[in-house]
Scaffold this motif. Structure first.
Motif, PDB file in Angstrom:
ATOM      1  N   TYR A  11       0.864  -1.189   0.000  1.00 54.38           N
ATOM      2  CA  TYR A  11       0.000   0.000   0.000  1.00 54.38           C
ATOM      3  C   TYR A  11       0.894   1.231   0.000  1.00 54.38           C
ATOM      4  O   TYR A  11       1.522   1.564   1.001  1.00 54.38           O
ATOM      5  CB  TYR A  11      -0.900   0.013   1.233  1.00 54.38           C
ATOM      6  N   SER A  45      -2.478  11.437   1.149  1.00 56.30           N
ATOM      7  CA  SER A  45      -2.635  10.365   0.173  1.00 56.30           C
ATOM      8  C   SER A  45      -3.840  10.573  -0.736  1.00 56.30           C
ATOM      9  O   SER A  45      -3.795  10.239  -1.925  1.00 56.30           O
ATOM     10  CB  SER A  45      -2.747   9.015   0.884  1.00 56.30           C
ATOM     11  N   LEU A  62      -2.940   8.993  -9.317  1.00 49.01           N
ATOM     12  CA  LEU A  62      -2.632   7.631  -9.739  1.00 49.01           C
ATOM     13  C   LEU A  62      -2.790   7.538 -11.251  1.00 49.01           C
ATOM     14  O   LEU A  62      -3.831   7.915 -11.793  1.00 49.01           O
ATOM     15  CB  LEU A  62      -3.581   6.663  -9.042  1.00 49.01           C
ATOM     16  N   VAL A 121      -6.508   9.975  -5.904  1.00 47.83           N
ATOM     17  CA  VAL A 121      -6.772   8.778  -5.112  1.00 47.83           C
ATOM     18  C   VAL A 121      -8.052   8.911  -4.301  1.00 47.83           C
ATOM     19  O   VAL A 121      -8.847   7.971  -4.197  1.00 47.83           O
ATOM     20  CB  VAL A 121      -5.564   8.466  -4.200  1.00 47.83           C
ATOM     21  N   HIS A 163     -13.032   5.107  -5.710  1.00 49.33           N
ATOM     22  CA  HIS A 163     -12.712   3.823  -5.087  1.00 49.33           C
ATOM     23  C   HIS A 163     -12.480   2.806  -6.196  1.00 49.33           C
ATOM     24  O   HIS A 163     -13.396   2.450  -6.942  1.00 49.33           O
ATOM     25  CB  HIS A 163     -13.831   3.343  -4.169  1.00 49.33           C
ATOM     26  N   THR A 168      -7.855   1.289  -3.979  1.00 53.36           N
ATOM     27  CA  THR A 168      -7.733   2.603  -3.328  1.00 53.36           C
ATOM     28  C   THR A 168      -8.768   2.773  -2.213  1.00 53.36           C
ATOM     29  O   THR A 168      -9.678   3.602  -2.316  1.00 53.36           O
ATOM     30  CB  THR A 168      -7.889   3.738  -4.355  1.00 53.36           C
ATOM     31  N   SER A 180      -6.837   7.281   3.313  1.00 47.89           N
ATOM     32  CA  SER A 180      -6.798   6.824   1.933  1.00 47.89           C
ATOM     33  C   SER A 180      -5.403   6.308   1.621  1.00 47.89           C
ATOM     34  O   SER A 180      -4.404   6.772   2.174  1.00 47.89           O
ATOM     35  CB  SER A 180      -7.136   7.971   0.978  1.00 47.89           C
ATOM     36  N   ALA A 230      -3.138   3.770  -1.665  1.00 50.48           N
ATOM     37  CA  ALA A 230      -3.206   3.143  -2.988  1.00 50.48           C
ATOM     38  C   ALA A 230      -2.378   1.866  -3.004  1.00 50.48           C
ATOM     39  O   ALA A 230      -1.147   1.929  -2.977  1.00 50.48           O
ATOM     40  CB  ALA A 230      -2.710   4.107  -4.062  1.00 50.48           C
TER      41      ALA A 230
END
Length: 309
Positions: free
Chosen positions: A162, A170, A175, A210, A214, A257, A270, A272
């Motif tokens: 992660y 985050s 992303l 991010v 979801h 995520t 949060s 990723a």
């Protein structure tokens, strides 16, 4: 073992851009801590806690879901333990809770071995190792597996880190992935089809924040550079962050995520997950990118993280 995650293997390296450090756990051979100049690059967790949401652990001999824990071999239906009860699935293989043994260690690297012993659901012996090495670019992870059985064995592997870039919230990280194909799954997260990502809500070429979406998906058909590596990026608005690369053995990447990852101080955040994987979910049944290792054959695959400050 001294803690819930076993012995801790601490690595350090002075890169051109600063001091890198990482901590690998004995249980699950997990990347528990990873940082540069004090900036966390994975979401940390306590060595006294079971890895939350499989954080950093190695997945093998299958990745992601195995439908009802079952697969057929030579006409016989084999059953593995169910680990996600609400989905009636076996998740991420057989070594998540395994205490790996130390093979070799230097100041900046460690190699750990985990042997898959024959069980009712996987009647084979496979010796696996995972090596972590801090480098001038960031981190390189090398997976190896040798079939110790007298017949060919099905095999897949992957990792479940992660990632974050601790200098920025985050949720605000971007992303980005050029993946062209999405694995379509049913409500139990078992693949039922494939679809093109381009032009869809999961087209990540332009980057997504991010915290805005979801994602919990398997992606494949990954464009590659001249070295054969595919790339997933997690970066701040000013370009700092991570390039998570994976070689040609890793044909899939799962991106996850959640906004509920438990923080080390008891909160939620949060994060990723970028999970290089050699095969698709449920590959023991679909055969999609599943490896079959002949007796004595060795698998070698690599992925890693390039850090930009």
């Amino acid at each position: 073992m001294t803690s819930a995650t076993g012995e801790q293997f601490v690595l350090t390296h002075k890169a051109p851009f600063g001091g890198l450090s990482a901590t690998i756990t004995q249980v699950g051979a997990a990347l528990r801590l990873f940082s540069v100049n004090g900036i966390d690059l994975v979401e940390p967790y306590s060595e006294d806690a079971k890895a939350p949401l499989c954080a950093g652990q190695i997945m093998t001999p299958w990745v992601n879901r195995l439908d009802r824990g079952q697969w057929k071999y030579k006409g016989e239906l084999l059953q593995n333990p169910i680990t996600i009860v609400e989905q009636d699935n076996a998740n991420h293989g057989l070594l998540l809770d395994h205490a790996y043994e130390l093979v070799a260690q230097t100041e900046s690297s460690v190699v750990l071995r985990g042997v898959i012993k024959p069980t009712a659901g996987y009647p084979f012996e496979v010796s696996t190792t995972v090596g972590y090495e801090l480098t001038d670019s960031g981190l390189v992870v090398t997976h190896r597996a040798v079939n110790k059985s007298s017949e060919a064995v099905p095999y897949a592997t992957g990792a479940h880190p992660y990632f974050k870039f601790g200098a920025v919230e985050s949720a605000d990280l971007i992303l980005t992935s050029d993946a062209q194909t999405l694995t379509v799954v049913n409500p139990r997260q078992i693949p039922v089809a494939e679809s093109a990502t381009l032009g869809s809500a999961l087209d990540l070429r332009g980057g997504v924040r991010v915290g805005d979406q979801h994602i919990d998906e398997d992606f494949t058909n990954l464009p590659r550079d001249e070295q054969g590596n595919a790339h997933t990026y997690l970066r701040s608005a000013d370009g700092r962050g991570l390039d998570v690369w994976q070689d040609e053995q890793f044909k899939h990447v799962v991106i996850f995520t959640p906004n509920y990852f438990p923080t080390i101080d008891g909160g939620k955040t949060s994060v990723a997950a970028i999970e290089p994987s050699t095969a698709a979910p449920n590959a023991f049944n679909s055969g999609r990118d599943l490896l079959w290792l002949e007796p004595g054959a060795e698998f070698v695959g690599r992925w890693g993280v390039n850090v930009t400050l």
